[in-house]
Design a protein around this motif. Sequence first.
Motif, PDB file in Angstrom:
ATOM      1  N   LYS A  57      66.823  26.854  36.984  1.00 58.85           N
ATOM      2  CA  LYS A  57      65.566  27.572  37.219  1.00 58.85           C
ATOM      3  C   LYS A  57      64.397  26.793  36.616  1.00 58.85           C
ATOM      4  CE  LYS A  57      63.505  31.274  38.721  1.00 58.85           C
ATOM      5  NZ  LYS A  57      63.347  31.511  40.135  1.00 58.85           N
ATOM      6  N   GLU A  88      63.540  23.944  38.925  1.00 57.96           N
ATOM      7  CA  GLU A  88      62.815  24.445  40.095  1.00 57.96           C
ATOM      8  C   GLU A  88      61.355  24.735  39.750  1.00 57.96           C
ATOM      9  OE1 GLU A  88      64.949  27.866  41.483  1.00 57.96           O
ATOM     10  OE2 GLU A  88      66.739  26.717  41.962  1.00 57.96           O
ATOM     11  N   THR A  89      61.140  25.329  38.582  1.00 53.35           N
ATOM     12  CA  THR A  89      59.785  25.651  38.150  1.00 53.35           C
ATOM     13  C   THR A  89      58.978  24.384  37.915  1.00 53.35           C
ATOM     14  OG1 THR A  89      60.572  27.698  37.140  1.00 53.35           O
ATOM     15  CG2 THR A  89      58.433  26.896  36.417  1.00 53.35           C
ATOM     16  N   LYS A  90      59.598  23.374  37.296  1.00 56.54           N
ATOM     17  CA  LYS A  90      58.909  22.095  37.088  1.00 56.54           C
ATOM     18  C   LYS A  90      58.494  21.481  38.419  1.00 56.54           C
ATOM     19  CE  LYS A  90      61.051  20.473  32.799  1.00 56.54           C
ATOM     20  NZ  LYS A  90      61.953  19.442  32.235  1.00 56.54           N
ATOM     21  N   GLU A  91      59.395  21.543  39.403  1.00 58.61           N
ATOM     22  CA  GLU A  91      59.084  20.999  40.723  1.00 58.61           C
ATOM     23  C   GLU A  91      57.899  21.726  41.348  1.00 58.61           C
ATOM     24  OE1 GLU A  91      62.617  20.979  43.140  1.00 58.61           O
ATOM     25  OE2 GLU A  91      63.714  19.758  41.700  1.00 58.61           O
ATOM     26  N   LYS A  92      57.860  23.048  41.214  1.00 53.39           N
ATOM     27  CA  LYS A  92      56.738  23.819  41.756  1.00 53.39           C
ATOM     28  C   LYS A  92      55.435  23.449  41.066  1.00 53.39           C
ATOM     29  CE  LYS A  92      59.422  27.848  43.188  1.00 53.39           C
ATOM     30  NZ  LYS A  92      59.688  29.273  42.975  1.00 53.39           N
ATOM     31  N   ILE A  93      55.483  23.314  39.745  1.00 53.55           N
ATOM     32  CA  ILE A  93      54.282  22.940  38.998  1.00 53.55           C
ATOM     33  C   ILE A  93      53.791  21.573  39.432  1.00 53.55           C
ATOM     34  CG2 ILE A  93      53.453  22.280  36.689  1.00 53.55           C
ATOM     35  CD1 ILE A  93      55.238  24.567  35.591  1.00 53.55           C
ATOM     36  N   ASN A  94      54.711  20.626  39.560  1.00 57.22           N
ATOM     37  CA  ASN A  94      54.331  19.276  39.991  1.00 57.22           C
ATOM     38  C   ASN A  94      53.747  19.288  41.397  1.00 57.22           C
ATOM     39  OD1 ASN A  94      55.126  18.152  37.564  1.00 57.22           O
ATOM     40  ND2 ASN A  94      57.167  17.611  38.293  1.00 57.22           N
ATOM     41  N   SER A  95      54.317  20.086  42.284  1.00 54.74           N
ATOM     42  CA  SER A  95      53.799  20.185  43.653  1.00 54.74           C
ATOM     43  C   SER A  95      52.398  20.769  43.667  1.00 54.74           C
ATOM     44  CB  SER A  95      54.723  21.047  44.514  1.00 54.74           C
ATOM     45  OG  SER A  95      55.968  20.439  44.673  1.00 54.74           O
ATOM     46  N   LEU A  96      52.197  21.818  42.887  1.00 52.68           N
ATOM     47  CA  LEU A  96      50.869  22.438  42.828  1.00 52.68           C
ATOM     48  C   LEU A  96      49.847  21.486  42.214  1.00 52.68           C
ATOM     49  CD1 LEU A  96      51.787  26.080  41.810  1.00 52.68           C
ATOM     50  CD2 LEU A  96      50.812  25.325  43.987  1.00 52.68           C
TER      51      LEU A  96
END
Length: 101
Positions: free
Chosen positions: A61, A64-72
């Motif tokens: 999890k 996944e959160t790190k990936e979302k932060i990086n994408s944003l």
Amino acid sequence: YQRRVREAVVSTQSTGGLKKLNDLKDNFEQVQVPYEVLSYIDQGRNPQLYTKDCLEKAKQKNEETKEKINSLQSFKDSLVKELKTNIPATMEQYEQSQNSR
């Protein structure tokens, strides 16, 4: 607690001390065991695997959160770049208002 339980079980096996085990039960009133741990035990699985599984899920999890932060962050950087190109005066005002905070 695990050591005390083990000692109590050994004691009851070697001395028939069910009374001692009954006396020790008050030491465990505040212990909360997740239902899933009991399910692991019922299935014959090591309850420590529950902790391992929880940690692995938390790690996944977190990734996944790190990936979302990086994408944003990447999206924000691209958006700011495009806005600076297309409406530089407005973006300059925006940056000044952000810097004054």
